[in-house]
Scaffold this motif. Sequence first.
Motif, PDB file in Angstrom:
ATOM      1  N   GLY A  74       0.819  -1.204   0.000  1.00 26.07           N
ATOM      2  CA  GLY A  74       0.000   0.000   0.000  1.00 26.07           C
ATOM      3  C   GLY A  74       0.851   1.251   0.000  1.00 26.07           C
ATOM      4  N   PHE A  75       0.198   2.383   0.054  1.00 26.84           N
ATOM      5  CA  PHE A  75       0.865   3.684   0.024  1.00 26.84           C
ATOM      6  C   PHE A  75       1.873   3.835   1.168  1.00 26.84           C
ATOM      7  CE2 PHE A  75      -0.149   8.035   1.978  1.00 26.84           C
ATOM      8  CZ  PHE A  75       1.017   8.611   1.540  1.00 26.84           C
ATOM      9  N   ILE A  76       1.418   3.749   2.392  1.00 31.97           N
ATOM     10  CA  ILE A  76       2.317   3.928   3.534  1.00 31.97           C
ATOM     11  C   ILE A  76       3.238   2.721   3.688  1.00 31.97           C
ATOM     12  CG2 ILE A  76       2.453   4.226   6.037  1.00 31.97           C
ATOM     13  CD1 ILE A  76      -0.176   5.767   5.901  1.00 31.97           C
ATOM     14  N   ASP A 100      -4.974  18.327   9.410  1.00 32.71           N
ATOM     15  CA  ASP A 100      -3.541  18.365   9.687  1.00 32.71           C
ATOM     16  C   ASP A 100      -2.875  17.424   8.685  1.00 32.71           C
ATOM     17  OD1 ASP A 100      -0.978  18.353  10.793  1.00 32.71           O
ATOM     18  OD2 ASP A 100      -1.736  18.444  12.847  1.00 32.71           O
ATOM     19  N   PHE A 101      -2.648  17.926   7.480  1.00 36.78           N
ATOM     20  CA  PHE A 101      -2.083  17.100   6.408  1.00 36.78           C
ATOM     21  C   PHE A 101      -0.614  16.791   6.714  1.00 36.78           C
ATOM     22  CE2 PHE A 101      -5.602  19.331   4.298  1.00 36.78           C
ATOM     23  CZ  PHE A 101      -6.294  18.247   3.771  1.00 36.78           C
ATOM     24  N   THR A 102      -0.245  15.516   6.567  1.00 40.62           N
ATOM     25  CA  THR A 102       1.044  15.023   7.068  1.00 40.62           C
ATOM     26  C   THR A 102       1.793  14.290   5.964  1.00 40.62           C
ATOM     27  OG1 THR A 102      -0.034  14.704   9.211  1.00 40.62           O
ATOM     28  CG2 THR A 102       2.141  13.696   8.898  1.00 40.62           C
ATOM     29  N   TYR A 103       2.956  14.796   5.610  1.00 45.11           N
ATOM     30  CA  TYR A 103       3.745  14.195   4.525  1.00 45.11           C
ATOM     31  C   TYR A 103       4.315  12.839   4.941  1.00 45.11           C
ATOM     32  CZ  TYR A 103       7.014  13.813   0.622  1.00 45.11           C
ATOM     33  OH  TYR A 103       7.695  13.377  -0.472  1.00 45.11           O
ATOM     34  N   ILE A 104       4.435  11.948   3.990  1.00 43.24           N
ATOM     35  CA  ILE A 104       4.803  10.551   4.240  1.00 43.24           C
ATOM     36  C   ILE A 104       6.127  10.400   4.982  1.00 43.24           C
ATOM     37  CG2 ILE A 104       5.808  10.377   1.914  1.00 43.24           C
ATOM     38  CD1 ILE A 104       4.161   7.519   3.953  1.00 43.24           C
ATOM     39  N   ASN A 121       7.376  12.213   7.317  1.00 45.64           N
ATOM     40  CA  ASN A 121       7.148  12.400   8.751  1.00 45.64           C
ATOM     41  C   ASN A 121       6.606  11.115   9.380  1.00 45.64           C
ATOM     42  OD1 ASN A 121       7.881  15.141   8.603  1.00 45.64           O
ATOM     43  ND2 ASN A 121       5.805  15.753   8.085  1.00 45.64           N
ATOM     44  N   VAL A 122       5.755  10.421   8.632  1.00 43.80           N
ATOM     45  CA  VAL A 122       5.166   9.160   9.105  1.00 43.80           C
ATOM     46  C   VAL A 122       6.231   8.073   9.194  1.00 43.80           C
ATOM     47  CG1 VAL A 122       3.494   7.351   8.554  1.00 43.80           C
ATOM     48  CG2 VAL A 122       2.902   9.756   8.220  1.00 43.80           C
ATOM     49  N   ILE A 123       7.122   8.030   8.219  1.00 43.72           N
ATOM     50  CA  ILE A 123       8.226   7.066   8.254  1.00 43.72           C
ATOM     51  C   ILE A 123       9.084   7.306   9.497  1.00 43.72           C
ATOM     52  CG2 ILE A 123      10.386   6.389   7.130  1.00 43.72           C
ATOM     53  CD1 ILE A 123       8.987   6.935   4.429  1.00 43.72           C
ATOM     54  N   GLN A 124       9.399   8.577   9.760  1.00 45.53           N
ATOM     55  CA  GLN A 124      10.194   8.907  10.943  1.00 45.53           C
ATOM     56  C   GLN A 124       9.517   8.393  12.214  1.00 45.53           C
ATOM     57  OE1 GLN A 124      11.357  12.673  13.744  1.00 45.53           O
ATOM     58  NE2 GLN A 124      10.888  13.144  11.616  1.00 45.53           N
ATOM     59  N   MET A 125       8.213   8.608  12.332  1.00 40.15           N
ATOM     60  CA  MET A 125       7.488   8.178  13.530  1.00 40.15           C
ATOM     61  C   MET A 125       7.521   6.664  13.687  1.00 40.15           C
ATOM     62  SD  MET A 125       6.127  10.243  15.768  1.00 40.15           S
ATOM     63  CE  MET A 125       4.612   9.526  16.401  1.00 40.15           C
ATOM     64  N   ASN A 126       7.367   5.937  12.604  1.00 39.43           N
ATOM     65  CA  ASN A 126       7.413   4.481  12.687  1.00 39.43           C
ATOM     66  C   ASN A 126       8.785   3.994  13.119  1.00 39.43           C
ATOM     67  OD1 ASN A 126       4.951   2.685  11.527  1.00 39.43           O
ATOM     68  ND2 ASN A 126       4.903   4.709  10.573  1.00 39.43           N
TER      69      ASN A 126
END
Length: 332
Positions: free
Chosen positions: A18-20, A221-225, A227-232
């Motif tokens: 998937g995307f993420i 609160d639109f969040t670029y991918i 930033n999500v990778i960093q959090m994971n």
Amino acid sequence: MKFEKLAGKKVLVTGGAGFIGSNLCEALLHLHVKVTCLDNFSTGHYRNLNSIKNKDGFTLITGDIRNLETCHQACKDQDYVLHEAALGSVPRSINDPIATNEVNTSGFLNMLVAARDAGVKRLVYAASSSTYGDSKTLPKVEHSIGNPLSPYAVTKLVNELYADVFQRAYGLDTIGLRYFNVFGRKQDPNGPYAAVIPKFVIQLMNHKSPVINGDGTYSRDFTYIDNVIQMNLLALTTDRRDAINQVFNTAVGERTTLLELTQMLKRHLTMYDASIGDVEIKHGPNREGDIPHSLASIEKAREKLGYQPQFSIEAGISEAVKWYSKNYTGLN
């Protein structure tokens, strides 16, 4: 930011096509992690794996998290699990609540059981900002939620409850990441449940008028991918015990209205095609189950995980538009 301690580890990414999920697979492989991707390709795409499918350390399992045996097979010998597999979209859940529940709740429970039985060190899962429901408080803080407004939101809330129980009852370390409107490369612009940013980008590229639900004052609160990778990665590697069995907002902490978003998209797209600036924006009715406003507090993530978002909404939009211009027809 460096995550060398993950090198040589084995990580299962559910929903990895998937995307993420595919972006996470790619990031992990760059860190020399041995990655197993589990996906049934109901919403994921083989094309998302083109850049990594032949890389050393990558394994693909085609299977469904609704099958417990498949989950056991996928979790075998894994150090960690990033659980991204889900049926997303509030409208989809309203149209088909049973399928949403089977994947998001029963499938999640299967993964918890399989991870527990395999002795997985930690399971990090995709939670959702939809859990805040009808709470009118802004910004959204993790310890204060409202009533769910859609079947999708119910399933994501139940995920958090199950994760908490599995940590308390079985000692399975879990961390939930409440994603806020994630966007970026590899996000599918097509289909009836496409997210607003990729959908609007492709429509504008093809000189078609995007339709905003409502008057455009709803905000997200639109969040670029990235930033999500960093959090994971932070959730996988944290040594802080007070971060375990917790949920964290995964966002930027900036609020953008749909009108502002659309103007931002047009502004960045006109760098490739000036005539896009003349495309008319239309309005339709509000969507059922949508919350008016969403803005995250990211203080808990900063404090306990050391999170520092690298991309603002503007910087993320610039990167996303650049990616779509190269990968979809309509722009030179």
